[in-house]
Scaffold this motif. Structure first.
Motif, short mmCIF file in Angstrom:
data_model
loop_
_atom_site.label_atom_id
_atom_site.label_comp_id
_atom_site.label_asym_id
_atom_site.label_seq_id
_atom_site.Cartn_x
_atom_site.Cartn_y
_atom_site.Cartn_z
N GLN A 19 0.82 -1.21 0.00
CA GLN A 19 0.00 0.00 0.00
C GLN A 19 0.85 1.26 0.00
N HIS A 31 1.34 4.36 -3.85
CA HIS A 31 0.76 5.71 -3.91
C HIS A 31 0.96 6.28 -5.32
N ASP A 81 -5.05 -1.54 -10.47
CA ASP A 81 -6.02 -0.94 -9.55
C ASP A 81 -5.37 -0.50 -8.25
N SER A 139 -4.09 2.91 -9.23
CA SER A 139 -5.11 3.84 -9.72
C SER A 139 -6.08 4.28 -8.62
N ASN A 140 -6.23 3.48 -7.57
CA ASN A 140 -7.17 3.78 -6.50
C ASN A 140 -6.44 3.97 -5.17
N SER A 141 -6.97 4.83 -4.34
CA SER A 141 -6.44 5.01 -2.99
C SER A 141 -7.00 3.91 -2.09
N TRP A 142 -6.14 3.25 -1.33
CA TRP A 142 -6.60 2.20 -0.43
C TRP A 142 -5.73 2.19 0.81
N GLN A 187 -17.08 -2.71 -3.00
CA GLN A 187 -16.27 -1.66 -2.37
C GLN A 187 -14.82 -1.81 -2.81
N THR A 188 -14.28 -0.80 -3.47
CA THR A 188 -12.92 -0.87 -4.02
C THR A 188 -11.89 -1.08 -2.93
N GLN A 189 -12.00 -0.32 -1.82
CA GLN A 189 -11.03 -0.44 -0.74
C GLN A 189 -10.97 -1.88 -0.22
N LEU A 203 -9.43 -4.40 -2.89
CA LEU A 203 -7.98 -4.35 -3.05
C LEU A 203 -7.27 -4.96 -1.85
N LYS A 259 -6.07 -10.31 -9.83
CA LYS A 259 -7.12 -9.45 -10.40
C LYS A 259 -8.23 -10.29 -11.00
#
Length: 664
Positions: free
Chosen positions: A391, A395, A452, A455-458, A480-482, A485, A526
């Protein structure tokens, strides 16, 4: 380290000459070593103490001056400035006595092979030492580990380089300078509290020690084996434990004894030649050229010496270019630590004490359990720390990307493959004492990330119970993306580290009974996240692997998780998993109707597999040429058609793909 475990080399049949390193000649006109008296050192000490670019305590200056072959030359010596990313390192160059210098406290060539405190099972095991800390005032690396661990580290490093990287020391002088830095220790049990240690040059220095046999009584022999031996080989731990005065006396005795042997009449016998050569090699190995870091000036004066350790470490990859370069794993490990230290220095890890805890947890050398607890994580679960590493290094922001690119020494895009190496090396430290990480490293190096994650904040949550895993799965099922991931990261780690998600093997199709997805580990995960069955597999793997049980398999007919068949191995599970990602989860061989998008995705997979196979064959050819020593270039007529095909492939692929993102 046993005295008999290091290699010995037969000296030449002819006599070896003692090579002059000063202008001193004895009454017979022959070169002779002489340890300079202490009366030759005060002027040099005074000069360095007053120099504005020398940022050392008087004790550190005294140590380097009294270890010089010609201390009078340090009076008025030029202090040069070397640029590093955060400021300037100040250095001086001269010739020193090798026993007055200590081996590197930690050998960074072995970073990928050490055991780390990041592994909850590392208690009592040999662990990598903590990162050196900055001194509040001086250009000194402060080592917080216990003295016993430091001695074990330097002896282990010496033993490894003696076996792996033989050096021509003794028959000739050491010619390439070693890079040294003053060091300090926090030990309170009576050992020396300062030293002068190598940053670069462990191999050369270890072989210098190896060429200097000494009578047992000259060193503290409490750690040496057979007491019946009259002579022993110098070990780094022998020297590190000695005071400055004791080391000077050792050098004096070594020089005097070697010259005494050379002054005896020649007999011409093989034994006489061997003994004389042994003495000559000792004298040739007793001095070394050195470049000593004596000061540091940060671009931001308010930082003082805070970034001095980072400045020193930034030299590692630049100076280790000869002899035996870093292996890829060690190289990625050094880069990873540079990245984390850079993020810490620039405030990307948040305010202290959170930033310090984050840095220590990510690097994994020391204070890991306390740091994980301070960040709200269960320190007993290594997969949580691995996910935290993933994680933190996925970033995406212009300033973050710019800093990481600078540490990786690239101006290109910070694509997944460039992020992957440092993540793998830091993540595997969570398992370094528990298991062999060779197979997981191979799997993870195929790229354990998927887009992903960038591309996404997690964020990483403290998912430390089965109930929390079930709740995470339920959230992922709602899209939910968070949660998705984090489920993918923890599940991927569990499958890989348990040996159930591997790099695609050549026999995988035979194990699966059909074709498989020969893609990276990240793309397999994925694919699992995209299907309900795959998410069940990932969540179950987290719980089962934490309980030291094998992951279960999804039974498409029963629509539930079941124990693996008794004949399955990890490679079988891997093949079945890759087959399911490619063809879907189906019961009894029933083929569900596929959409046009699925057929297109399958066609892309086939194309990428063929392309990957072609790349493997090219690398096989390159490796074959290297082994055969083939230097001549291939004739253009032999490769023209291949280049034409490659250009056509690139042009056609661009027609159906987005343009390459520009570097910002």
């Amino acid at each position: 380290m046993s005295d008999t475990s290091t290699p010995d080399f037969e000296p030449a049949d002819d006599e070896i000459s003692v090579i002059p390193v000063t202008d001193f000649r004895n009454d017979a006109g022959d070169f002779e070593h002489r340890l300079p008296p202490l009366s030759a050192t005060p002027n040099a000490e005074a000069y360095l103490q007053k120099h504005s670019d020398v940022h050392l305590a008087d004790e550190a200056i005294r140590r380097l001056v009294q270890g010089a072959v010609e201390p009078q030359e340090l009076d008025g010596i030029r202090v040069e400035r070397h640029r590093v990313e955060t400021g300037w390192l100040m250095v001086i160059s001269y010739r020193a006595y090798s026993p007055m210098v200590s081996l590197a406290i930690e050998n960074d060539r072995l970073l990928a092979e050490n055991s780390y405190e990041a592994d909850p099972h590392a208690a009592g095991a040999r662990k990598a030492l903590a990162m050196p800390e900055p001194h509040p005032e001086h250009a000194v690396l402060v080592h917080p580990d216990t003295y016993k661990d430091i001695l074990e580290s330097v002896d282990r490093s010496a033993q490894r380089v003696l076996a792996d990287n033989p050096q021509e020391v003794g028959e000739r002088l050491v010619e390439r300078p070693l890079t040294l830095v003053p060091a300090a220790f926090t030990s309170e049990t009576g050992e020396p509290d300062d030293d002068l240690t190598a940053v670069d040059g462990n191999c050369r220095l270890a072989f210098c020690y190896h060429r200097i046999p000494v009578p047992r009584g000259w060193v503290d022999d409490s750690l040496i084996g057979d007491p019946s031996k009259e002579e022993v080989k110098l070990r780094p731990s022998h020297l590190t434990r000695m005071s400055l005065q004791q080391r000077r006396e050792l050098v004096r005795k070594v020089i005097k004894t070697a010259h005494k042997r050379l002054k005896k009449p020649r007999t011409g016998s093989p034994a006489d030649i061997r003994d004389r050569n042994k003495a000559a090699m000792t004298l040739n190995a007793v001095t070394i050229p050195v470049t000593v870091i004596v000061g540091y000036r940060d671009d931001n004066a308010q930082r003082g010496m805070q970034r001095f350790p980072a400045g020193v470490r930034s030299l590692l990859l630049r100076v280790n270019t000869g002899g035996k370069v870093f292996a890829d794993g060690a190289k990625n490990a050094v880069k990873a630590e540079e990245i984390i230290n850079g993020l810490y220095d620039e405030g990307f890890l948040g305010p202290d004490p959170q930033a310090r805890a984050t840095r220590d947890a990510l690097i994994g050398r020391g204070k890991v359990a306390a740091s994980m607890e301070a960040l709200g994580f269960n320190p007993g679960l290594p997969d949580l720390r691995f996910a935290f590493v993933m994680q933190q290094l996925t970033h995406k922001s212009p300033t973050f990307n710019a800093l990481v690119r600078s540490k990786l020494q690239t101006e290109d895009n910070l694509v997944l493959s460039r992020r992957n190496g440092p993540i793998v090396e830091l993540g595997l430290r969570s398992y370094s004492a528990s298991m062999s990480t060779n197979s997981p490293r191979i799997a993870l190096e195929t790229i354990c990330l998927w887009q992903d994650l960038v591309s996404n904040s997690w964020v990483v949550e403290n998912i430390d119970t089965d109930t929390k895993v079930d709740e995470l799965l339920a959230r992922a099922d709602t899209g939910q993306t968070q949660a998705t991931l984090l489920l993918g990261a923890l599940g991927m780690i569990s499958l890989v580290m348990s040996g159930h998600l591997l790099a695609a093997a050549g026999s995988a199709e035979a194990d699966a009974g059909t074709t498989i997805a020969r893609t990276s580990v990240g793309l397999i995960v994925k694919g699992l996240l995209a299907e309900e069955e795959g998410r069940r597999i990932l969540a179950d793997a987290i719980k089962r692997v934490r309980a030291d049980k094998a992951p279960r398999w999804w039974d498409a007919e029963k629509q539930e998780l079941v124990e693996q068949p008794s004949g399955w191995r990890g490679s079988t599970y891997n093949a079945k998993l890759r087959s399911a990602v490619r063809h879907g989860w189906k019961a009894g061989g029933a083929e569900k109707e596929r959409t046009a998008a699925e057929w297109e995705a399958d066609a892309l997979t086939v194309f990428q597999e063929k392309l990957g196979t072609s790349l493997d064959r090219l690398r096989d050819l390159i490796e074959m040429r290297d082994k055969n020593g083939t230097m001549e270039k291939l004739a253009w007529v032999e490769v023209e058609a291949s280049f034409s095909q490659l250009e056509d492939i690139a042009d056609d692929l661009r027609l159906i793909s987005e343009p390459k993102p520009r570097t910002r």
